[in-house]
Design an enzyme around this catalytic site. Structure first.
Site, PDB file in Angstrom:
ATOM      1  N   ASP A  16       0.788  -1.050   0.021  1.00  0.00           N
ATOM      2  CA  ASP A  16      -0.102  -0.104  -0.038  1.00  0.00           C
ATOM      3  C   ASP A  16       0.841   1.327  -0.017  1.00  0.00           C
ATOM      4  OD1 ASP A  16      -2.199  -1.464  -0.016  1.00  0.00           O
ATOM      5  OD2 ASP A  16      -2.756  -0.931   2.221  1.00  0.00           O
ATOM      6  N   GLU A 139     -10.386  -9.754  -5.308  1.00  0.00           N
ATOM      7  CA  GLU A 139      -9.008  -8.953  -5.615  1.00  0.00           C
ATOM      8  C   GLU A 139      -7.954  -9.877  -6.266  1.00  0.00           C
ATOM      9  OE1 GLU A 139      -7.997  -4.815  -3.796  1.00  0.00           O
ATOM     10  OE2 GLU A 139      -7.105  -6.679  -2.575  1.00  0.00           O
ATOM     11  N   THR A 231     -22.507  -4.429   4.821  1.00  0.00           N
ATOM     12  CA  THR A 231     -21.927  -3.397   5.886  1.00  0.00           C
ATOM     13  C   THR A 231     -22.384  -1.953   5.309  1.00  0.00           C
ATOM     14  OG1 THR A 231     -19.776  -3.532   4.462  1.00  0.00           O
ATOM     15  CG2 THR A 231     -20.211  -4.981   6.421  1.00  0.00           C
ATOM     16  N   GLY A 233     -20.874   0.958   6.587  1.00  0.00           N
ATOM     17  CA  GLY A 233     -20.046   1.889   6.836  1.00  0.00           C
ATOM     18  C   GLY A 233     -20.380   2.522   8.307  1.00  0.00           C
ATOM     19  N   ASP A 258      -8.111   6.678   9.809  1.00  0.00           N
ATOM     20  CA  ASP A 258      -8.071   5.980   8.562  1.00  0.00           C
ATOM     21  C   ASP A 258      -9.052   4.850   8.345  1.00  0.00           C
ATOM     22  OD1 ASP A 258      -7.147   4.972   6.150  1.00  0.00           O
ATOM     23  OD2 ASP A 258      -5.023   4.953   6.683  1.00  0.00           O
ATOM     24  N   ASP A 264     -12.283  -4.817   5.646  1.00  0.00           N
ATOM     25  CA  ASP A 264     -11.516  -6.074   5.957  1.00  0.00           C
ATOM     26  C   ASP A 264     -11.664  -6.501   7.455  1.00  0.00           C
ATOM     27  OD1 ASP A 264     -10.993  -5.825   3.312  1.00  0.00           O
ATOM     28  OD2 ASP A 264      -9.112  -4.755   3.513  1.00  0.00           O
TER      29      ASP A 264
HETATM   30  O1  RIB Z   1      -9.483  -2.878   1.610  1.00  0.00           O
HETATM   31  C1  RIB Z   1      -8.388  -1.887   1.764  1.00  0.00           C
HETATM   32  C2  RIB Z   1      -7.608  -2.686   0.975  1.00  0.00           C
HETATM   33  O2  RIB Z   1      -7.663  -2.551  -0.378  1.00  0.00           O
HETATM   34  C3  RIB Z   1      -6.108  -1.780   0.928  1.00  0.00           C
HETATM   35  O3  RIB Z   1      -5.253  -2.276   1.834  1.00  0.00           O
HETATM   36  C4  RIB Z   1      -5.498  -1.775  -0.294  1.00  0.00           C
HETATM   37  O4  RIB Z   1      -4.372  -3.015  -0.616  1.00  0.00           O
HETATM   38  C5  RIB Z   1      -6.901  -2.527  -1.328  1.00  0.00           C
HETATM   39  O5  RIB Z   1      -6.358  -3.969  -1.652  1.00  0.00           O
END
Ligand code: RIB
Length: 321
Positions: A16, A139, A231, A233, A258, A264
């Site tokens: 990131d 992803e 979800t 928020g 943040d 996640d």
């Molecule tokens: O969900 C957040 C994540 O989305 C970040 O850490 C970034 O890497 C993207 O995958």
């Protein structure tokens, strides 16, 4: 690696690059920001959120053969969370560029790199079959995601799909192997717009937010997945099960630093809660909600997941322990 992981997370891992700025730039504008590097990827973030609760967890994912892979392996070892990393020659580690504004909100662009090359053969069947819960997202490689869900389901393991990020090549057939689907609002809207049978043109986040809970439950039921958790928020999450629906409010008064990885954090905490509370979805969602609440109080994604002691303290303080 824990000898018998309870939760296996298969998915993405990213480097990131977070650019903290006052406000998001407008089209054509150049702005100044502070840059911080970190560890991310939705799959890895979820595994770390789950593992830090104290749950035996293994992450399975793919990276390039670069220095970042060594740092990640050392991090997982320190955290005592299992990781099965496949290093792909000729591929670079996935990268996420994250813009973070002063309210702690984010915008993310990713280049999946090695994540897209994660193959079904890279995922040990024995690990999937031994787990109680398998979690995956959208992803990394879509064919591998489908394979993981199918194999885990056939082995009688509870399967969780976080359909993030939603993608244009997503096919509804994938949902056949999902026990618990956890979209956020925009992903839920995309699902409702895309799925044949319920396709609703013009359905958007505002329409979702205005929906009475009973109607939302009815819409969720049409997706055909046994349990759906949307979800919402800062508002919390909505749970739709065959037996009925529930709303779990988010924790109030958290100092937002943040929000990257908050979804996640919820998924990882939820997976841990599902094992801890023997399949009790509402109790698991409460744990996910607490993990997500703490995650937004620190910068970064993976590194912001609460430790076991932070979580226990918070659960005692909020009376949710
Ligand atoms: O969900 C957040 C994540 O989305 C970040 O850490 C970034 O890497 C993207 O995958």
């Amino acid at each position: 690696m824990p000898p018998s992981p309870q939760v296996v997370v298969v998915g993405s891992i990213m480097q990131d690059l977070t650019f903290a700025c006052a406000e998001f730039p407008r089209a054509g504008e150049t702005i100044m920001a502070r840059l911080a590097g970190g560890q991310g990827g939705k799959g890895s973030n979820q595994a770390i959120a789950c593992g830090r609760t104290g749950m035996k967890t293994v992450f399975i994912g793919a990276m390039g053969r670069d220095g970042f892979a060594g740092q990640v392996t050392a991090f997982y070892r320190r955290e005592k969370i299992g990781c099965h990393l496949v290093l792909k020659a000729g591929q670079s580690t996935g990268t996420a560029v994250i813009l973070l504004n002063r309210e702690g909100q984010n915008q993310i662009v990713i280049e999946p790199g090695a994540n897209a090359a994660l193959a079904p053969a890279d995922v040990p069947r024995s690990l999937l079959a031994k787990a109680r819960v398998v979690v995956t997202q959208l992803e990394s490689n879509l064919a591998t995601t489908a394979h993981v869900l199918r194999v885990a389901r056939q082995a009688g393991v509870t399967t969780i799909l976080n359909p993030a990020p939603m993608r244009t090549d997503f096919g509804p057939a994938l949902l056949r192997h999902v026990d618990i689907l956890i979209p956020n609002e925009s992903e839920f809207v995309a699902l409702v717009r895309a799925l044949p049978g319920i396709r609703r043109r013009g359905f958007d986040e505002r329409a979702l937010q205005a929906m009475p809970r009973e109607a939302l439950h009815g819409l969720c039921r049409q997706l055909g997945v046994p349990t759906l958790i949307v979800t919402l928020g800062r508002r919390g999450c909505f749970i739709s099960e065959r037996s009925g629906h529930h709303f779990i409010p988010a924790h109030r008064g958290m100092r937002v630093v943040d929000t990257t990885g908050a979804g996640d954090a919820f998924c990882g905490g939820f997976a841990a809660g599902l094992v801890r509370h023997k399949g009790e979805v509402v109790a698991a969602a409460r744990l996910g909600t607490a993990v997500a609440a703490l995650s937004i109080t620190k910068p970064g994604a993976a590194f912001a997941m609460p430790t076991r002691s932070e979580l226990q303290r918070f659960l005692r303080k909020t009376g949710a322990a």
